[in-house]
Design an enzyme around this catalytic site. Structure first.
Site: not given
Ligand code: NAD
Length: 335
Positions: A141, A221
């Protein structure tokens, strides 16, 4: 039209938004999403009509909870043309072998290292270079927010050096595990932070350095951006450049905080209060002695969502022109 078959592995903050955004497009469809546990998010995904896949060992738990599962994650991957991996940072890399074995294309998120995919994506900066690629990482992000402002200013005026201070939300709104908190945390303490170098994964020619701190908020942010420019310009010139970018939104009319931006997103009835655009205060745009300063707020939960859609379109070669893909994505989302 035959639609590209997309699976979302990991249906959390980013995954659920990517699934809905893909569903809204005409040239791609969701063939399944994965959940590890049959919780409330799985129940809602079922209500929304998504086919839910789960780790083979957990399929019994879904049956017991009365949430039908369509099969294992491996089966979902086999059915897809492209998997968008939205599992937590560091988990995604463990899935690479699975995707390669199934011969599907894969997108990872910013929580993974650049090297995992070998290509870091931002739609305005390098769409065309992603055409037909099998593996892509959509940058985080913060990196997305920085690329969207640095690229057009560099193209028009030339950027000598960028310095950014990031006030980062400590956790997402639903992330109870990380709270409650009451502190400001330099993160990392060792400077510079990784955010500047991460911009170079998309824009290697840009000199950039950054410092970041976590603050007790879940909303957005806030970046304080300073760019040294190669060309004389005024604040009005910068406003014109930003105004030409569809994913940059000027905030004003009494909006003086991230809380009010989120209220605005609710008022304009954005899904999940999402602000997909960089939110810049035009009043903050200042140019002194070839140095540009401004504030921008970044909605961490949603800014990367349109970028994932464009990355799919490039990798699946559904559209060869980045500007046209951005237009299609924006229109379908209502951006
Ligand atoms: P999150 O924790 O909200 O969601 C992750 C999901 O994946 C959860 O539902 C979890 O149960 C599931 N999961 C965990 N292990 C798994 C597996 N082995 N197989 C299938 N599903 C599995 O995380 P998020 O915030 O959505 O982040 C996901 C990615 O996006 C990360 O790389 C993060 O750095 C990136 N990201 C996050 C944000 C943010 O602010 N939340 C912003 C930009 C990018």
């Amino acid at each position: 039209m035959v639609k590209a078959k997309i699976a979302v592995n990991g249906y959390g903050t980013i995954g659920k938004r990517v699934a809905d955004a893909v569903k809204a497009q005409k040239d791609m469809e969701i063939i399944g999403i994965s959940k590890t546990k049959p919780n409330y998010e799985a129940a809602v995904a079922h209500q929304l009509g998504y086919d839910i896949y789960a780790p083979a060992a957990n399929l019994g738990a879904f049956e017991k909870a009365g949430i039908p599962a369509a099969g294992s994650i491996e089966e979902m991957v086999e059915k897809a043309d492209l998997v968008v991996d939205c599992t937590p940072g560091g988990v995604g890399e463990e899935n690479k072998a699975l995707y390669q074995k199934a011969g599907v294309k894969a997108i990872w998120q910013g929580g993974e290292e650049h090297e995992l995919a070998g290509f870091s994506f931002n739609a305005v900066c390098n769409y065309e270079k992603a055409l037909g690629l099998d593996l892509v990482r959509v940058v985080s992000c913060n990196t997305t927010g920085l690329c969207r402002v640095i690229y057009p200013v560099d193209r028009e005026l030339g950027v000598k050096k960028v310095r950014v201070t990031l006030a980062r939300r400590a956790a997402d709104p639903n992330d109870v595990k990380k709270g409650p908190i009451n502190a400001i945390v330099p993160d990392p303490i060792k400077l510079p932070s990784h955010h500047g170098p991460d911009v170079q994964s998309v824009l290697p020619q840009i000199k950039i350095t950054s410092a970041a701190m976590k603050i007790p908020t879940t909303l957005m942010h806030l970046h304080t951006v300073n760019m040294e420019l190669n060309t004389d310009c005024t604040a009005e010139d910068i406003k014109e450049i930003f105004a030409s970018q569809s994913r940059i939104h000027f905030v004003g009319q009494g909006i003086s905080s991230t809380a009010e931006i989120m209220e605005y997103a609710r008022d304009i009835q954005r899904p999940r209060n999402d602000m997909w655009e960089n939110c810049i205060w035009p009043e903050s745009i200042t140019v002194q002695e070839n140095e540009l300063y401004f504030f921008q707020a970044i909605h961490q939960e949603s800014i990367v969502v349109p970028e994932n859609v464009d990355a799919i379109r490039a990798m699946m070669e559904l559209e060869s022109d980045g500007a046209k893909s951005i237009k299609k994505t924006n229109k379908a989302l209502g951006l």
